[in-house]
Design an enzyme around this catalytic site. Structure first.
Site, mmCIF file in Angstrom:
data_model
loop_
_atom_site.group_PDB
_atom_site.id
_atom_site.type_symbol
_atom_site.label_atom_id
_atom_site.label_comp_id
_atom_site.label_asym_id
_atom_site.label_seq_id
_atom_site.Cartn_x
_atom_site.Cartn_y
_atom_site.Cartn_z
ATOM 1 N N TYR A 1 -6.998 -9.006 11.335
ATOM 2 C CA TYR A 1 -5.668 -8.781 11.890
ATOM 3 C C TYR A 1 -5.576 -9.410 13.281
ATOM 4 O O TYR A 1 -6.554 -9.415 14.038
ATOM 5 C CB TYR A 1 -5.377 -7.275 11.993
ATOM 6 C CG TYR A 1 -5.068 -6.660 10.641
ATOM 7 C CD1 TYR A 1 -3.798 -6.777 10.089
ATOM 8 C CD2 TYR A 1 -6.039 -5.979 9.911
ATOM 9 C CE1 TYR A 1 -3.496 -6.226 8.842
ATOM 10 C CE2 TYR A 1 -5.746 -5.429 8.668
ATOM 11 C CZ TYR A 1 -4.466 -5.561 8.140
ATOM 12 O OH TYR A 1 -4.167 -5.024 6.905
ATOM 13 N N GLU B 1 -6.251 -9.201 3.513
ATOM 14 C CA GLU B 1 -5.439 -8.527 4.541
ATOM 15 C C GLU B 1 -5.437 -9.411 5.777
ATOM 16 O O GLU B 1 -6.490 -9.691 6.353
ATOM 17 C CB GLU B 1 -5.992 -7.135 4.875
ATOM 18 C CG GLU B 1 -5.734 -6.140 3.768
ATOM 19 C CD GLU B 1 -6.114 -4.706 4.129
ATOM 20 O OE1 GLU B 1 -6.022 -4.323 5.321
ATOM 21 O OE2 GLU B 1 -6.510 -3.975 3.204
ATOM 22 N N ASN C 1 -12.359 -1.178 -1.095
ATOM 23 C CA ASN C 1 -11.669 -1.792 0.047
ATOM 24 C C ASN C 1 -12.357 -1.353 1.332
ATOM 25 O O ASN C 1 -12.644 -0.158 1.506
ATOM 26 C CB ASN C 1 -10.205 -1.319 0.084
ATOM 27 C CG ASN C 1 -9.501 -1.709 1.378
ATOM 28 O OD1 ASN C 1 -9.154 -2.862 1.586
ATOM 29 N ND2 ASN C 1 -9.310 -0.743 2.282
ATOM 30 N N GLU C 2 -12.626 -2.295 2.209
ATOM 31 C CA GLU C 2 -13.229 -1.987 3.522
ATOM 32 C C GLU C 2 -14.326 -0.937 3.376
ATOM 33 O O GLU C 2 -14.302 0.122 4.029
ATOM 34 C CB GLU C 2 -12.154 -1.561 4.531
ATOM 35 C CG GLU C 2 -11.167 -2.683 4.793
ATOM 36 C CD GLU C 2 -10.281 -2.518 6.035
ATOM 37 O OE1 GLU C 2 -10.261 -1.428 6.638
ATOM 38 O OE2 GLU C 2 -9.627 -3.510 6.401
ATOM 39 N N GLN D 1 2.063 -6.170 5.492
ATOM 40 C CA GLN D 1 2.316 -5.786 4.140
ATOM 41 C C GLN D 1 3.766 -6.113 3.817
ATOM 42 O O GLN D 1 4.588 -6.164 4.733
ATOM 43 C CB GLN D 1 2.065 -4.299 3.941
ATOM 44 C CG GLN D 1 0.626 -3.889 4.236
ATOM 45 C CD GLN D 1 0.286 -2.475 3.759
ATOM 46 O OE1 GLN D 1 1.107 -1.807 3.129
ATOM 47 N NE2 GLN D 1 -0.914 -2.022 4.065
ATOM 48 N N GLU E 1 0.845 -1.196 0.000
ATOM 49 C CA GLU E 1 0.000 0.000 0.000
ATOM 50 C C GLU E 1 0.885 1.252 0.000
ATOM 51 O O GLU E 1 2.038 1.221 0.448
ATOM 52 C CB GLU E 1 -0.885 -0.019 1.263
ATOM 53 C CG GLU E 1 -1.826 1.168 1.346
ATOM 54 C CD GLU E 1 -2.927 0.995 2.398
ATOM 55 O OE1 GLU E 1 -2.892 0.010 3.160
ATOM 56 O OE2 GLU E 1 -3.818 1.864 2.446
HETATM 57 O O1 AHR Z 1 -3.088 -2.630 6.160
HETATM 58 C C1 AHR Z 1 -3.369 -1.427 6.792
HETATM 59 C C2 AHR Z 1 -4.818 -1.036 6.667
HETATM 60 O O2 AHR Z 1 -5.615 -1.944 7.365
HETATM 61 C C3 AHR Z 1 -5.409 -1.038 5.290
HETATM 62 O O3 AHR Z 1 -5.153 0.135 4.607
HETATM 63 C C4 AHR Z 1 -6.873 -1.173 5.551
HETATM 64 O O4 AHR Z 1 -7.546 -1.827 4.497
HETATM 65 C C5 AHR Z 1 -6.923 -1.950 6.855
HETATM 66 O O5 AHR Z 1 -7.775 -1.360 7.757
#
Ligand code: AHR
Length: 513
Positions: free
Chosen positions: A260, A317, A192-193, A366, A45
């Site tokens: 995450y 992600e 995205n999101e 990432q 990103e």
């Molecule tokens: O990876 C960091 C961020 O986490 C990304 O930009 C977003 O899609 C997610 O919330």
């Protein structure tokens, strides 16, 4: 009690505590589902030092480069055969206007990166530069288009610019910018999101928007798009339900999921990347292993609407998200990467392999210098993190057939809480070699695994192991090789069976033939 008895008792207790056994039965005849190589994808990103000062460097930096692309980073990624690279975000994708990133670099407009630190973005890395990077990497691009602040027309024209071979204003501009042939980009994220930074939409509203954007993101003769809907935030099962119900199959190749691993479970104070105690380690692994529940539950919802499993679940992600390294920009999400991260990577990749019938793509967040990075850079220096080596050890699974198995694992017990200590996945490749990857998350106990491999006679085994003394161990610019793989001699074949002694805190990869 005299000293001798005490010593005897503690020696007995110690050896009892270490006598941990597991059984594993692999059924090779039932290996049918292919593990998509795209499970081993990555994400880059416009965030912190991932693109700028990661992949795309200052022309004055004295390291091998092509244009401004850093070649030591490219070479490291080529070694692990990265199958795809997602770009330009993330949250950044929904503020990105692709036309700002084409043409003469000196004339490209600047913008403020509102999501990540408010820094100035000069758009010097745009479409052509990203696709040049993918070309150098030998990887497939996965582009996320802007739904949140872009128009249907803008997305539609981007696809035309990339993939059309016809004669149109878009293809003429592309040719003037030096690219005659279409690039044939196929993986296409529609936002995205969208439940958050991508527009704070409801699932119903996004599903309707998706239908419009996806309709005009056309297929050109050169390639058909694999359109991926912006999916759920972790356990938001309703989001998946609504998208599966409201979006026609022909418009959607995949649906994404973001999850995450937050060590403390608290987004406000996530926990440090390198300083944590066993309670926090345990909690981190628990949050990581929750991926299995998440994938199972989202997949079960998808099954209701799509029994033939045509729509892929794309975990685009995932990874550990800690507090940033002290002294670094809070908006840059730079974190160190420890043996704990490697155990997370191994466990998560095992989960994805084992759900290969539905999970057909995933992207670790990432690639360079951000979150669970596989590469860190500092000026001319570059290091490979423990997570990098896990991808190296797992790469034989790509495009191999998943071997179903049963596993009985001892528990890793901490403070009266427990988790399965061992997790596994196995596959057989086109040449008949069996690949088994195992993770032991228990910090104190080696585990002996008695494995039966039904349907395949095995004569030889080769292995590698990634481990270190502590789960907090890291590779640094001063000592880049503290946590690196070594040959593994702990697997023995006898009478067609395999006995594997997997040490505490380790990732093991075996090749049997
Ligand atoms: O990876 C960091 C961020 O986490 C990304 O930009 C977003 O899609 C997610 O919330």
């Amino acid at each position: 009690m005299n000293k001798k008895v005490l010593l005897l008792l503690s020696v007995t207790f110690f050896s009892m505590a270490r006598a941990q056994e597991a059984t594993l039965i692999l059924n090779v005849e039932d290996a049918k589902t292919t593990i998509s190589k795209h499970i081993y994808g990555h994400f880059s990103e416009h965030l912190g030092r991932c693109i700028y000062d990661g992949f795309w460097i200052d022309p004055k930096l004295n390291v091998p480069k092509r244009d401004r692309i850093r070649l030591d980073v490219v070479d490291a990624l080529k070694k692990i055969n990265i199958p795809n690279l997602r770009w330009p975000g993330g949250c950044f994708a929904d503020e990105y206007h692709w036309r700002d990133g084409i043409g003469d670099r000196k004339k490209r407009p600047k913008m403020v990166n509102n999501n990540w630190g408010g820094v100035s973005e000069d758009n010097s890395f745009g479409t052509h530069e990203f696709l040049q990077l993918c070309d150098l990497l030998g990887t497939e691009p996965y582009i996320a288009g802007n739904v949140g602040s872009g128009t249907v027309e803008e997305m539609s024209k981007w696809v035309e610019y990339l993939n059309s071979d016809g004669d149109s204003p878009m293809t003429q501009i592309r040719k003037l910018n030096g690219q005659n042939k279409p690039w044939k980009v196929s993986f296409w994220g529609v936002g995205n999101e969208s439940w958050g930074c991508g527009g704070n939409m409801t699932a119903e509203y996004y599903a309707n928007e998706y239908r419009r954007y996806a309709t005009f993101a056309r297929n050109y003769a050169s390639v058909s798009l694999k359109k991926i809907a912006g999916g759920a935030n972790s356990a938001d099962y309703n989001w998946t339900e609504v998208l599966m119900r409201n979006i026609p199959r022909h418009l959607m190749w995949g649906i994404s999921l973001h999850h995450y691993t937050i060590p403390t479970g608290n987004w406000g104070k996530k926990g440090a990347a390198t300083h944590f105690d066993e309670a926090e380690y345990f909690n981190t692994m628990k949050n990581c292993l929750f991926m299995d529940t998440l994938v199972s539950k989202h997949a079960a919802i998808m099954d209701k609407y799509d029994r033939d499993k045509q729509v892929a679940l794309v975990v685009d992600e995932w990874g550990i998200w800690t507090d940033v390294e002290p002294g670094t920009h809070p908006g840059f999400l730079y974190q160190q990467n420890s043996l704990r991260d490697a155990l997370i990577a191994g466990s998560t990749l095992n989960i994805f392999n084992n759900h290969a019938d539905r999970v057909r793509m995933a992207n670790l967040a990432q690639t360079v210098n951000v979150l669970q990075a596989i590469i860190l850079t500092k000026g001319k220096e570059m290091l490979l993190t423990p997570t990098y080596y896990v991808f190296e050890m797992f790469k034989n699974h790509m495009e191999a057939k998943l071997i179903p198995f049963t596993l009985s694992s001892p528990d890793y017990i901490s403070n009266n809480h427990k988790l399965p200590a061992v997790n596994v996945s196995a596959s057989i490749d086109s040449s008949g070699k069996v690949n088994i990857t195992l993770v032991n998350i228990d910090p104190k106990n080696e585990i002996t695994i008695h494995a039966n491999i039904n349907g395949k006679s095995i004569g030889k085994v080769k292995g590698s192991i990634l481990t270190s003394k502590s789960y907090t161990d890291i590779n640094t610019f001063e000592n880049k090789r503290k946590v690196i793989p070594a040959n593994f001699a702990g697997a023995i074949i006898s009478n067609g069976k395999v006995e594997i002694k997997i040490p505490e805190l380790s990732v093991v990869s075996l090749l049997l033939y």
